[in-house]
Design a protein around this motif. Structure first.
Motif, PDB file in Angstrom:
ATOM      1  N   VAL A 226       0.839  -1.194   0.000  1.00 12.55           N
ATOM      2  CA  VAL A 226       0.000   0.000   0.000  1.00 12.55           C
ATOM      3  C   VAL A 226       0.878   1.248   0.000  1.00 12.55           C
ATOM      4  O   VAL A 226       1.849   1.334   0.753  1.00 12.55           O
ATOM      5  CB  VAL A 226      -0.929   0.015   1.238  1.00 12.55           C
ATOM      6  N   THR A 227       0.508   2.192  -0.858  1.00 18.20           N
ATOM      7  CA  THR A 227       1.182   3.496  -0.854  1.00 18.20           C
ATOM      8  C   THR A 227       0.136   4.592  -0.762  1.00 18.20           C
ATOM      9  O   THR A 227      -1.020   4.400  -1.147  1.00 18.20           O
ATOM     10  CB  THR A 227       2.021   3.723  -2.128  1.00 18.20           C
ATOM     11  N   THR A 228       0.564   5.726  -0.254  1.00 23.11           N
ATOM     12  CA  THR A 228      -0.309   6.889  -0.201  1.00 23.11           C
ATOM     13  C   THR A 228      -0.038   7.758  -1.422  1.00 23.11           C
ATOM     14  O   THR A 228       1.012   7.648  -2.051  1.00 23.11           O
ATOM     15  CB  THR A 228      -0.066   7.704   1.078  1.00 23.11           C
TER      16      THR A 228
ATOM     17  N   PHE B 119       8.663   4.042   2.750  1.00 25.52           N
ATOM     18  CA  PHE B 119       8.007   4.457   1.514  1.00 25.52           C
ATOM     19  C   PHE B 119       7.839   5.977   1.467  1.00 25.52           C
ATOM     20  O   PHE B 119       7.935   6.595   0.414  1.00 25.52           O
ATOM     21  CB  PHE B 119       6.630   3.810   1.361  1.00 25.52           C
ATOM     22  N   GLU B 120       7.572   6.583   2.630  1.00 19.18           N
ATOM     23  CA  GLU B 120       7.307   8.020   2.702  1.00 19.18           C
ATOM     24  C   GLU B 120       8.563   8.872   2.551  1.00 19.18           C
ATOM     25  O   GLU B 120       8.468  10.083   2.369  1.00 19.18           O
ATOM     26  CB  GLU B 120       6.607   8.360   4.016  1.00 19.18           C
TER      27      GLU B 120
ATOM     28  N   ALA C  72       7.026   9.805  -4.756  1.00 22.14           N
ATOM     29  CA  ALA C  72       6.464   8.859  -5.724  1.00 22.14           C
ATOM     30  C   ALA C  72       7.086   7.461  -5.617  1.00 22.14           C
ATOM     31  O   ALA C  72       7.588   6.919  -6.602  1.00 22.14           O
ATOM     32  CB  ALA C  72       6.593   9.401  -7.141  1.00 22.14           C
ATOM     33  N   PRO C  73       7.032   6.836  -4.444  1.00 20.75           N
ATOM     34  CA  PRO C  73       7.600   5.490  -4.300  1.00 20.75           C
ATOM     35  C   PRO C  73       6.840   4.425  -5.090  1.00 20.75           C
ATOM     36  O   PRO C  73       7.377   3.365  -5.371  1.00 20.75           O
ATOM     37  CB  PRO C  73       7.494   5.228  -2.803  1.00 20.75           C
ATOM     38  N   SER C  74       5.626   4.735  -5.461  1.00 23.41           N
ATOM     39  CA  SER C  74       4.800   3.748  -6.166  1.00 23.41           C
ATOM     40  C   SER C  74       5.418   3.290  -7.475  1.00 23.41           C
ATOM     41  O   SER C  74       5.250   2.141  -7.873  1.00 23.41           O
ATOM     42  CB  SER C  74       3.409   4.331  -6.434  1.00 23.41           C
ATOM     43  N   GLN C  75       6.132   4.185  -8.157  1.00 27.26           N
ATOM     44  CA  GLN C  75       6.742   3.807  -9.418  1.00 27.26           C
ATOM     45  C   GLN C  75       7.775   2.699  -9.223  1.00 27.26           C
ATOM     46  O   GLN C  75       7.962   1.873 -10.104  1.00 27.26           O
ATOM     47  CB  GLN C  75       7.382   5.023 -10.094  1.00 27.26           C
TER      48      GLN C  75
END
Length: 189
Positions: free
Chosen positions: A68-70, A99-100, A104-107
């Motif tokens: 999960v990412t924000t 992650f924070e 843009a850690p989702s990439q």
């Protein structure tokens, strides 16, 4: 490009051990809070992103880890207490404060997933670039392997369907040139 991103990912030491804990990894990017897309789809079902996330966790198998990412504009949309509670209640909830620390850690994290679950995030479209299966909970039927979260086990076990033709079409024909957006005749048609 995929190999370069994966090899340079700052999350290898975090996600690789998670990969060993689960048969599959799903990726779930939380969206922005107050958008017409979210409220238009879920206004009577979920009051906020937390409720939406709990719904996802309640409806995926335990052998599927959920990364999960924000949203980058709402990094703190999950409170620390909520994260701790979710980690206790759902062993397959994968969220790390690390992650924070990155924009843009989702990439990076998308590359680890076997499947993407989403509504309207650009990460749903990016699932095409990464050859990921996709469960659509919003309005992206054309790129989805399913529109029903209950199908996750079936979709994960099915052979991957190559969508390169669709991606090619989207990249070469769907994107309109900037000049069209400044032309009232084109916009009115």
């Amino acid at each position: 490009c995929r190999t370069l991103l994966r090899n340079s990912s700052p999350f290898n030491t975090i996600v690789n051990p998670e990969r060993k804990r689960f048969d599959y990894l799903a990726f779930f990017p939380l969206t922005t809070l107050d958008t017409y897309c979210f409220h238009g789809k879920f206004k009577n079902k979920f009051k906020n992103q937390y409720q939406y996330l709990v719904h996802i966790l309640d409806n995926i198998p335990e052998n599927v880890g959920l990364i999960v990412t924000t949203h980058t504009d709402f990094v703190n949309s999950l409170q620390k207490e909520a994260i701790e509670y979710l980690k206790l209640k759902y062993p397959n909830f994968i969220y790390h404060e690390e992650f924070e620390k990155y924009y843009a850690p989702s990439q990076y994290l998308l590359s680890y997933a076997d499947i993407v679950i989403g509504v309207f995030s650009s990460l749903c479209w990016q699932s095409l670039l990464w050859d990921k299966k996709f469960i659509n909970l919003g309005n992206l039927d054309s790129i989805a392997d399913s529109n029903n979260l209950a199908d996750i086990s079936i979709v994960l076990q099915k052979e991957f369907v190559n969508k390169d033709n669709l991606l090619y079409w989207l990249l070469t024909r769907y994107k309109k040139k900037k000049k069209y957006f400044h032309t009232s005749e084109w916009l009115s048609n």
